[in-house]
Design an enzyme around this catalytic site. Structure first.
Site, PDB file in Angstrom:
ATOM      1  N   ARG A   7      -5.364   9.859 -13.962  1.00  0.00           N
ATOM      2  CA  ARG A   7      -6.503   9.261 -13.613  1.00  0.00           C
ATOM      3  C   ARG A   7      -7.717  10.193 -13.342  1.00  0.00           C
ATOM      4  NH1 ARG A   7      -3.554   6.439 -15.547  1.00  0.00           N
ATOM      5  NH2 ARG A   7      -2.924   4.527 -14.837  1.00  0.00           N
TER       6      ARG A   7
ATOM      7  N   SER B 226      -6.573  -1.773 -11.039  1.00  0.00           N
ATOM      8  CA  SER B 226      -6.142  -1.189  -9.885  1.00  0.00           C
ATOM      9  C   SER B 226      -7.200  -0.376  -9.118  1.00  0.00           C
ATOM     10  CB  SER B 226      -5.062   0.015 -10.193  1.00  0.00           C
ATOM     11  OG  SER B 226      -4.089  -0.526 -11.112  1.00  0.00           O
TER      12      SER B 226
ATOM     13  N   GLU C  88      -9.690   4.423  -6.939  1.00  0.00           N
ATOM     14  CA  GLU C  88      -9.425   4.868  -8.384  1.00  0.00           C
ATOM     15  C   GLU C  88     -10.870   4.397  -9.074  1.00  0.00           C
ATOM     16  OE1 GLU C  88      -9.179   3.969 -12.215  1.00  0.00           O
ATOM     17  OE2 GLU C  88      -7.365   2.581 -11.564  1.00  0.00           O
TER      18      GLU C  88
END
Ligand code: EPU
Length: 341
Positions: free
Chosen positions: A160, A238, A332
């Protein structure tokens, strides 16, 4: 002034001083140069699906990227080489590749957002990441004021993250190059939940068509497909990354905590599991912000939430996991104009 809530999947965010729509490369570069020369801050917005924008909004120029084009060169030996405009919606692109019989992106079906945003956080799902398929990323470098192209190895891809996230704001992505195989057989299915849904053993392959369908069904079941009628999808996906711990730190967690060994010896653990087991349950509400009823990692807007409400729920989750397990969750989602500290 337009509220940025209209441009984000969380449907929160205050006004932008100025919004420019850029529908091709020349317009993107012109808008960026004009704002930089005037000393105005810039916020680049694609699908708005991975941001939490504060209630104060953005005191600068929001550049909304909608440059969508798909160019493909197909060769019997090397497969398909594609160049995709940054504003192209990601899943429309994936659908095109699958329909044309290009294999690779099937497990990345249904991820919200645009092609230009995909390399920034190196989107991934069901065992694969977009960095496996990207050949190069073409950008406008605001520091050097010129177009700069990065080969895959230069993109600093990791879980990520990428050089574009490490120096967020410096590079404006113009288009992304992909290399895909021709064929109708998927990559090995290495995620247990997907293997089960497809009725194959872990490590086996399936058809790209069946894999796309199964992936879309799994995502829908978790509220991770954008659907205006499903409040569980009024989220930014998320909210936290899965923490990556040293073996010593991971050993402190209960034995039944899911964990995945990484190539570098570190251990990825499940943020969702940590939240659930710290006592943050699906459907937990707080002032219009709610933990999704389908997946604890998605923080959602029940309809009337403000950005501050979403941030307060995120802080509650982070603090609870820290208190119970000693692990600090990291967002995130990109936080614009607010922090969790
Ligand atoms: N779990 C819970 N409660 C939940 C959901 C999950 O305890 O409500 C536990 C379960 O033990 C489950 C484990 O968490 O086995 C993992 O859950 P899941 O398979 O849903 O995956 P995830 O780690 O939560 C990651 C990515 C997703 C990606 C899925 C599938 C991150 C932060 N998230 O989620 O990507 O779609 O795997 O590959 O890496 C995103 O990044 O925004 C994203 C949606």
């Amino acid at each position: 002034m337009t509220d940025l809530s209209a441009f984000t999947s969380l449907r929160v965010g205050g006004p932008a001083k100025e919004i420019v729509n850029a529908s091709n490369e020349a317009e993107i570069i012109a808008a960026v140069k004009a704002a930089d020369e005037a000393g105005k801050p810039i916020l680049i917005l694609g699908g708005g699906t991975n941001v939490l924008v504060s209630d104060a909004g953005f005191d600068g120029v929001v550049i909304h990227i909608s440059s969508a084009h798909v160019e493909a060169e197909v060769d019997a030996c090397s497969g398909a080489t594609l160049t995709i405009g940054a504003g192209q919606p990601w899943d429309e692109f994936v659908a095109i590749t699958i329909a044309r019989g290009y294999a690779g992106l099937e497990t990345l079906s249904g991820i919200p957002g645009t092609v230009g945003a995909a390399p920034i956080q190196n989107i991934g799902a069901y065992g694969h990441e977009v960095s496996e398929f990207i050949t190069r990323v073409r950008t406008y470098d605001r520091a050097e004021r010129r177009i700069k192209t990065f080969a895959n190895e230069e993109c600093e891809f990791s879980y990520r993250s990428s050089r574009f996230k490490n120096e967020l704001g410096r590079y404006v992505i113009l288009d992304v190059g992909f290399q895909l195989r021709r064929g109708e057989v998927s990559r090995p299915i290495i995620y247990a939940e997907l293997a089960e849904a497809l009725g194959v053993n872990l490590g086996e392959k399936a058809s790209i068509f069946a894999t796309r369908e199964a992936t879309l069904r799994l995502r829908a079941g978790k509220g991770m497909l954008l659907d205006g009628g499903d409040h569980d999808s009024w989220s930014a996906g998320s909210f936290f990354k899965n923490p990556i711990l040293t073996p010593e730190q991971a050993a402190e967690l209960p034995q039944n905590a899911p964990r995945w060994l990484q190539e570098d010896g570190l251990i990825k653990v499940s943020a969702a599991w940590l939240m659930e087991n710290a006592g943050l349950h699906k459907g937990h509400e707080r002032d219009g912000a709610r933990i999704s009823t389908k997946h604890v990692l998605a923080l959602t807007n029940m309809g009337g939430a403000s950005a501050a409400d979403i941030a307060a729920l995120a802080k509650e989750a982070r603090d609870k996991v820290l208190e119970v397990f000693g692990v600090k969750l990291v967002a995130e989602v990109n936080l614009i104009g607010l922090t969790l500290d």
